[in-house]
Design a protein around this motif. Structure first.
Motif, mmCIF file in Angstrom:
data_model
loop_
_atom_site.group_PDB
_atom_site.id
_atom_site.type_symbol
_atom_site.label_atom_id
_atom_site.label_comp_id
_atom_site.label_asym_id
_atom_site.label_seq_id
_atom_site.Cartn_x
_atom_site.Cartn_y
_atom_site.Cartn_z
ATOM 1 N N LEU A 134 0.837 -1.194 0.000
ATOM 2 C CA LEU A 134 0.000 0.000 0.000
ATOM 3 C C LEU A 134 0.868 1.239 0.000
ATOM 4 C CD1 LEU A 134 -2.651 -0.761 2.793
ATOM 5 C CD2 LEU A 134 -3.065 -0.705 0.333
ATOM 6 N N PHE A 135 0.482 2.229 -0.810
ATOM 7 C CA PHE A 135 1.084 3.552 -0.728
ATOM 8 C C PHE A 135 0.274 4.345 0.289
ATOM 9 C CE2 PHE A 135 2.306 3.520 -5.521
ATOM 10 C CZ PHE A 135 3.416 2.750 -5.246
ATOM 11 N N ILE A 136 0.938 4.952 1.257
ATOM 12 C CA ILE A 136 0.283 5.909 2.138
ATOM 13 C C ILE A 136 0.567 7.270 1.508
ATOM 14 C CG2 ILE A 136 0.032 6.790 4.486
ATOM 15 C CD1 ILE A 136 -0.511 3.730 4.139
ATOM 16 N N VAL A 137 -0.505 7.932 1.063
ATOM 17 C CA VAL A 137 -0.378 9.181 0.309
ATOM 18 C C VAL A 137 -0.910 10.337 1.147
ATOM 19 C CG1 VAL A 137 -1.084 10.402 -1.784
ATOM 20 C CG2 VAL A 137 -0.594 7.938 -1.871
ATOM 21 N N GLU A 138 -0.058 11.333 1.354
ATOM 22 C CA GLU A 138 -0.483 12.534 2.069
ATOM 23 C C GLU A 138 -1.076 13.505 1.065
ATOM 24 O OE1 GLU A 138 1.601 16.228 4.319
ATOM 25 O OE2 GLU A 138 2.193 14.224 5.013
ATOM 26 N N ARG A 139 -2.335 13.895 1.305
ATOM 27 C CA ARG A 139 -3.026 14.804 0.409
ATOM 28 C C ARG A 139 -2.640 16.250 0.737
ATOM 29 N NH1 ARG A 139 -8.915 12.319 -0.570
ATOM 30 N NH2 ARG A 139 -8.628 13.573 -2.426
ATOM 31 N N PRO A 140 -2.909 17.178 -0.167
ATOM 32 C CA PRO A 140 -2.545 18.582 0.076
ATOM 33 C C PRO A 140 -3.145 19.151 1.362
ATOM 34 C CG PRO A 140 -3.091 18.258 -2.236
ATOM 35 C CD PRO A 140 -3.421 16.976 -1.524
ATOM 36 N N ASP A 141 -4.307 18.636 1.803
ATOM 37 C CA ASP A 141 -4.933 19.154 3.026
ATOM 38 C C ASP A 141 -4.376 18.493 4.291
ATOM 39 O OD1 ASP A 141 -6.043 16.624 3.062
ATOM 40 O OD2 ASP A 141 -8.115 17.284 2.832
ATOM 41 N N GLY A 142 -3.387 17.608 4.128
ATOM 42 C CA GLY A 142 -2.777 16.952 5.285
ATOM 43 C C GLY A 142 -3.378 15.601 5.628
ATOM 44 N N SER A 143 -4.531 15.265 5.041
ATOM 45 C CA SER A 143 -5.132 13.951 5.296
ATOM 46 C C SER A 143 -4.354 12.879 4.523
ATOM 47 C CB SER A 143 -6.612 13.942 4.879
ATOM 48 O OG SER A 143 -6.728 14.126 3.477
ATOM 49 N N GLU A 144 -4.606 11.628 4.853
ATOM 50 C CA GLU A 144 -3.921 10.526 4.179
ATOM 51 C C GLU A 144 -4.923 9.609 3.505
ATOM 52 O OE1 GLU A 144 -1.580 8.563 7.184
ATOM 53 O OE2 GLU A 144 0.124 9.880 6.812
ATOM 54 N N GLU B 159 -13.843 11.844 -0.463
ATOM 55 C CA GLU B 159 -13.890 12.339 0.914
ATOM 56 C C GLU B 159 -14.826 11.497 1.771
ATOM 57 O OE1 GLU B 159 -11.982 14.645 2.315
ATOM 58 O OE2 GLU B 159 -10.972 14.757 0.393
ATOM 59 N N SER B 160 -15.983 11.089 1.198
ATOM 60 C CA SER B 160 -16.957 10.323 1.987
ATOM 61 C C SER B 160 -16.361 8.995 2.444
ATOM 62 C CB SER B 160 -18.228 10.067 1.167
ATOM 63 O OG SER B 160 -17.912 9.345 -0.010
ATOM 64 N N GLU B 161 -15.523 8.409 1.599
ATOM 65 C CA GLU B 161 -14.879 7.143 1.954
ATOM 66 C C GLU B 161 -13.928 7.336 3.128
ATOM 67 O OE1 GLU B 161 -14.417 3.036 1.477
ATOM 68 O OE2 GLU B 161 -15.802 4.415 0.518
ATOM 69 N N ALA B 162 -13.219 8.496 3.158
ATOM 70 C CA ALA B 162 -12.281 8.772 4.241
ATOM 71 C C ALA B 162 -13.019 8.855 5.581
ATOM 72 C CB ALA B 162 -11.515 10.052 3.978
ATOM 73 N N VAL B 163 -14.218 9.433 5.577
ATOM 74 C CA VAL B 163 -15.001 9.548 6.813
ATOM 75 C C VAL B 163 -15.404 8.169 7.302
ATOM 76 C CG1 VAL B 163 -17.154 10.406 7.797
ATOM 77 C CG2 VAL B 163 -15.816 11.863 6.268
ATOM 78 N N VAL B 164 -15.863 7.322 6.383
ATOM 79 C CA VAL B 164 -16.254 5.961 6.764
ATOM 80 C C VAL B 164 -15.066 5.201 7.341
ATOM 81 C CG1 VAL B 164 -17.048 3.740 5.858
ATOM 82 C CG2 VAL B 164 -18.142 5.847 5.105
ATOM 83 N N ALA B 165 -13.895 5.358 6.690
ATOM 84 C CA ALA B 165 -12.702 4.650 7.163
ATOM 85 C C ALA B 165 -12.322 5.102 8.565
ATOM 86 C CB ALA B 165 -11.540 4.877 6.201
ATOM 87 N N SER B 166 -12.409 6.419 8.839
ATOM 88 C CA SER B 166 -12.012 6.893 10.162
ATOM 89 C C SER B 166 -13.000 6.428 11.225
ATOM 90 C CB SER B 166 -11.866 8.421 10.171
ATOM 91 O OG SER B 166 -13.116 9.023 9.925
ATOM 92 N N THR B 167 -14.291 6.336 10.886
ATOM 93 C CA THR B 167 -15.277 5.828 11.836
ATOM 94 C C THR B 167 -14.973 4.370 12.169
ATOM 95 O OG1 THR B 167 -16.928 7.297 10.915
ATOM 96 C CG2 THR B 167 -17.740 5.456 12.228
ATOM 97 N N ARG B 168 -14.615 3.605 11.161
ATOM 98 C CA ARG B 168 -14.281 2.200 11.364
ATOM 99 C C ARG B 168 -13.068 2.086 12.278
ATOM 100 N NH1 ARG B 168 -12.695 0.179 6.227
ATOM 101 N NH2 ARG B 168 -14.620 1.119 5.635
ATOM 102 N N ASP B 169 -12.064 2.959 12.069
ATOM 103 C CA ASP B 169 -10.883 2.942 12.920
ATOM 104 C C ASP B 169 -11.249 3.225 14.371
ATOM 105 O OD1 ASP B 169 -9.379 2.405 10.729
ATOM 106 O OD2 ASP B 169 -8.623 4.448 10.465
#
Length: 196
Positions: A128-138, A169-179
């Protein structure tokens, strides 16, 4: 240049063998008998590989001077580091060393910027590539042919064709909730790490 080629897992048996999580595409070259590897933490090494064998799909190594389970268990979670010529390239042109991929710009086929590779995680099934987005999220991008269309080292970029939902973006929210749910489960004692 130093490259992490493996992480030591749990002890195997009573004669000093350990399981290792391989982090190189060339284990026969980097993790063969006689190889001398630096370690992280540095005080654990250097370690010299005495023997290696595959057992139930896992690589088992024994190091010189490690003769029992207690000594082997003391090495758990140690990173094994090989010294590699920075000009050296993998034999297969479709393979890359981690240091070649770090800090590459990640873009869509139309040139839209996604971010920059800050870490590469090696999993049993894929990398997996961990990619840092311009807004600082991954965002995590599987390093598979269907998604990573091109690695252009000259231009210092990785061109991706992600499926719908991978970088939304919606996927990132779901992933963080799962975490968060997983963290709560771990805190309650429900979670079980699949690690060693």
């Amino acid at each position: 240049m130093q490259l992490v080629v493996a992480r030591i897992g749990r002890a195997h048996g009573i004669k000093g063998e350990v399981t290792v999580e391989v982090r190189t595409d060339e284990p026969e070259l980097r993790l063969g008998p006689g190889a001398v590897l630096a370690t992280e933490p540095a005080g654990t090494g250097p370690l010299t590989i005495e023997t290696g064998r595959v057992h139930s799909g896992r690589l088992l190594l024994r190091f010189e001077g490690v003769r029992d389970r207690t000594a082997a268990e003391a090495l758990r979670n140690t990173l094994l580091i090989a010294e590699v010529d920075p000009e050296e390239l993998p034999e297969d042109p479709e393979e890359f060393y981690d240091h070649q991929l770090m800090d590459l710009d990640v873009v869509l086929a139309d040139g839209t910027e996604i971010g920059r590779i800050t870490e590469i995680t090696h999993l049993p099934s894929q990398d997996l590539f961990i990619v840092e987005r311009p807004d600082g999220s991954e965002v995590m991008i599987p390093f598979v042919e269907e998604i990573v269309a091109e690695i252009d080292l000259e231009e210092q970029r990785a061109v991706i064709t992600p499926p719908p939902g991978l970088i939304d973006e919606s996927e990132a929210v779901v992933a963080s909730t799962r975490d968060e749910d997983a963290a709560e489960g771990d805190a309650a004692g429900d979670g079980k790490r699949g690690d060693e």
